[in-house]
Design a protein around this motif. Sequence first.
Motif, mmCIF file in Angstrom:
data_model
loop_
_atom_site.group_PDB
_atom_site.id
_atom_site.type_symbol
_atom_site.label_atom_id
_atom_site.label_comp_id
_atom_site.label_asym_id
_atom_site.label_seq_id
_atom_site.Cartn_x
_atom_site.Cartn_y
_atom_site.Cartn_z
ATOM 1 N N PRO B 221 -2.840 113.068 -7.455
ATOM 2 C CA PRO B 221 -2.834 113.862 -6.216
ATOM 3 C C PRO B 221 -3.006 112.994 -4.976
ATOM 4 C CG PRO B 221 -4.891 114.160 -7.424
ATOM 5 C CD PRO B 221 -3.952 113.413 -8.330
ATOM 6 N N VAL B 222 -2.349 113.398 -3.900
ATOM 7 C CA VAL B 222 -2.374 112.637 -2.652
ATOM 8 C C VAL B 222 -3.065 113.467 -1.577
ATOM 9 C CG1 VAL B 222 -0.968 111.478 -0.918
ATOM 10 C CG2 VAL B 222 -0.151 111.636 -3.286
ATOM 11 N N ASN B 223 -3.911 112.835 -0.783
ATOM 12 C CA ASN B 223 -4.501 113.534 0.351
ATOM 13 C C ASN B 223 -3.558 113.381 1.547
ATOM 14 O OD1 ASN B 223 -6.158 114.883 2.057
ATOM 15 N ND2 ASN B 223 -7.985 113.682 1.600
ATOM 16 N N TRP B 224 -2.612 114.298 1.610
ATOM 17 C CA TRP B 224 -1.471 114.163 2.522
ATOM 18 C C TRP B 224 -1.888 113.985 3.971
ATOM 19 C CZ3 TRP B 224 2.678 113.741 -0.487
ATOM 20 C CH2 TRP B 224 2.639 114.357 -1.756
ATOM 21 N N ILE B 225 -2.913 114.710 4.381
ATOM 22 C CA ILE B 225 -3.271 114.762 5.801
ATOM 23 C C ILE B 225 -3.956 113.474 6.255
ATOM 24 C CG2 ILE B 225 -4.741 116.030 7.444
ATOM 25 C CD1 ILE B 225 -2.129 117.348 6.596
ATOM 26 N N VAL B 226 -4.519 112.739 5.322
ATOM 27 C CA VAL B 226 -5.300 111.549 5.685
ATOM 28 C C VAL B 226 -4.480 110.273 5.559
ATOM 29 C CG1 VAL B 226 -7.399 110.269 5.118
ATOM 30 C CG2 VAL B 226 -7.384 112.753 4.982
ATOM 31 N N GLU B 227 -3.455 110.296 4.740
ATOM 32 C CA GLU B 227 -2.658 109.114 4.392
ATOM 33 C C GLU B 227 -1.844 108.617 5.577
ATOM 34 O OE1 GLU B 227 -2.911 106.747 1.564
ATOM 35 O OE2 GLU B 227 -3.518 108.771 0.995
ATOM 36 N N ARG B 228 -2.306 107.540 6.257
ATOM 37 C CA ARG B 228 -1.521 106.986 7.365
ATOM 38 C C ARG B 228 -0.420 106.096 6.842
ATOM 39 N NH1 ARG B 228 -5.921 105.266 11.853
ATOM 40 N NH2 ARG B 228 -7.673 106.163 10.782
ATOM 41 N N PRO B 229 0.645 105.909 7.537
ATOM 42 C CA PRO B 229 1.069 106.641 8.733
ATOM 43 C C PRO B 229 1.874 107.881 8.380
ATOM 44 C CG PRO B 229 2.592 104.853 8.308
ATOM 45 C CD PRO B 229 1.618 104.870 7.159
#
Lengths: 325, 366
Positions: B221-229
């Motif tokens: 799972p990926v934390n989409w909102i935090v993953e820059r850029p």
Amino acid sequence: MSRVDERSPLPGADFEEAAAVSRLRRVSVRKVTGRLVLNAVLALVCAAWTLPTVGLLVTSFRDPDMVSRSGWWSAARDPKGLSLDNYRTVLAGQDWSYVDASGETVRLRGENMLGAFGNSLAVTIPSVLIPILVAAFAAYGFAWLKFPGRKMLFVGIVALLAVPLQIALIPILRDYQKAGLNGSFLGVWLAHTGFGLPLATYLFYNYISTLPRSILESAFIDGASHYTCFTRLILPLAMPALASFAIFQFLWVWNDLLVALVFLSGAGRTMEVLTQRLLALAGSRGQDWHLLTAGAFVSMLLPLAVFFGLQKHFVRGLLAGSVKG
Amino acid sequence: MKGKSEGRTSGRGAWIGRVVPAFLAPVLALAALWAGFALIKEGWISGGFAAAFAAVWGVVGAALLYFVANWSVERLGPKVRAKALPFVFVGPALLVMAWYLAAPTVRTLALSFFDASSRGFAGLDNYAYVFTDRTMRIAFLNNLAWLVFGTGFSVLSGLAIAIMADRSRFERVAKSLVFLPMAISFVGAGVIWRFVYAYRPEGDAQVGLLNALVTAAGGAPVNWIVERPWNTLFLIVIFVWLQTGFAMVVLSAAIKGVPGELLEAARIDGASELRVVRSVLIPSILPSIVTVATTTLLLTLKVFDIVYAMTNGLYGTEVLASQQYKQMFKFLHYGRGSAIAIIILVAVTPMIWYNLRQFNKREAFS
């Protein structure tokens, strides 16, 4: 991949004819598969476009316990977990408790969306009607009355069409603080009126100036004043243009966050509109999906009803250029 | 005021009888309206009733002002009336626009040369800050990404859907479904997409649609909102979801306006459907595509709600408008806030110029 060679059949010969028939068949088969693929792709796109909203809607009916334990797509497995409880909580804002996974009783204070709904109405209705009234008068003035500087002033309005409202926030906020308008309905109405007026005046002018002049002239012969002419004749005739703009302004004001944040926050939480309340809900308890989703749906109820009821006018408005700068 | 040409020579008494009420009436009307405002403001009426009262008072008040102003002007003899009447009609609109849009451009420009509390002159300090600060640099870059991808994706997907819908068997339903998000607020859309992007640590049940898909395919799972850029791109997706409907509707109408014979001629010439779209359809609706693109571009320049609702500018998702809001309300720095507003204004000036040119070209104004 040009098929230019296929379109110059030589006349005569049976062979040629047979080839043409088989080619036609090939083309039509390709056409049918192409059509199938196109419809399938479009259906897929539509599904992808709709799924997020469906997820919200389903979740808003689900038991809070279930929401945090499984995805909304598994709701069908447990239809008993669906109820209107989330809406009751979100609308009334009553105290409400449940036993969480570790067996502890958790008490929550629900956000009251009903008050915010009322505030949204109180902000939106005048913010739609006042600019329509003001812009319609102005459009009539520009279209049918002669006065010095008429063209210059209208060019000024056209220039204002694309001016971003960000430019006005700081000066107007200062005026409001001085005049005691900060955190009042009047302040927000005037702000929305100001920001909506260039577009409204421009659209109404375009419509009113194309009405046949003979209507007015016959009215004047009957002794009508400009005022009676405007209220009795032009306003009813301009209804289609007014309605298109009204839908836009309604959606724009109802869904607005920035203007409400800047000019209404001064009044504390009593005057919060739906977008602000929803944001507070997301901020303070961002993990309470069941309340957040129900709240979001409450805020979407009226715009969606307007949208479905008046879609035709909405589209007509879009095509007339109802897009605010 | 000797110019009154009415037949009656009843003298000064009648004149006063006419003119005094003409000036008194607007004053009285304004006073009555202000009293109503004070009543609400001071909390004499409260609750849901106050909201309803306020709404009625506001609308009726505005209508009353016009009625009274016209009534007054009508009493002032024909010569004065002819001069004053236009300003009864256009005056209020001009005043409001001058106060809310025209004057603020100058005032904000002036404020951008002053310090936080607008007392001391700061020269170009605010602009120096705006162009050198690290967060501001991120905001510029992000806004550029919004401008390019937000506009590009909205217009492209709108165009693609419009073309497909035009050739499909369920055009109306498809268009309604894609158009529907236009009725949803940016904040509401934020809630919807928070839910799509929801993240739970690996091993927990994923309640977010996207992570459920990712884990079902065997990924982590990926934390989409935090993953820059990339997070800015995920915020842009929300914008595209909302704005594609607009592009689709306008372009769909343009497509309907392309004469069928034109397309048929290309097909008879043996052009493939893709070729027909690319070489005939798109060139003939190019003006509409430009209009849609510029309108969407303006929106991306001012984007605020999505960022504010989804991340509040955290995790490197800041944009110009959210920075301006923060400078105003969090750091209480009116100088910097004004400088950012001026930059947004400068960015839209080509559009203002374009509007004026189009208007002059039409020469609809006689």
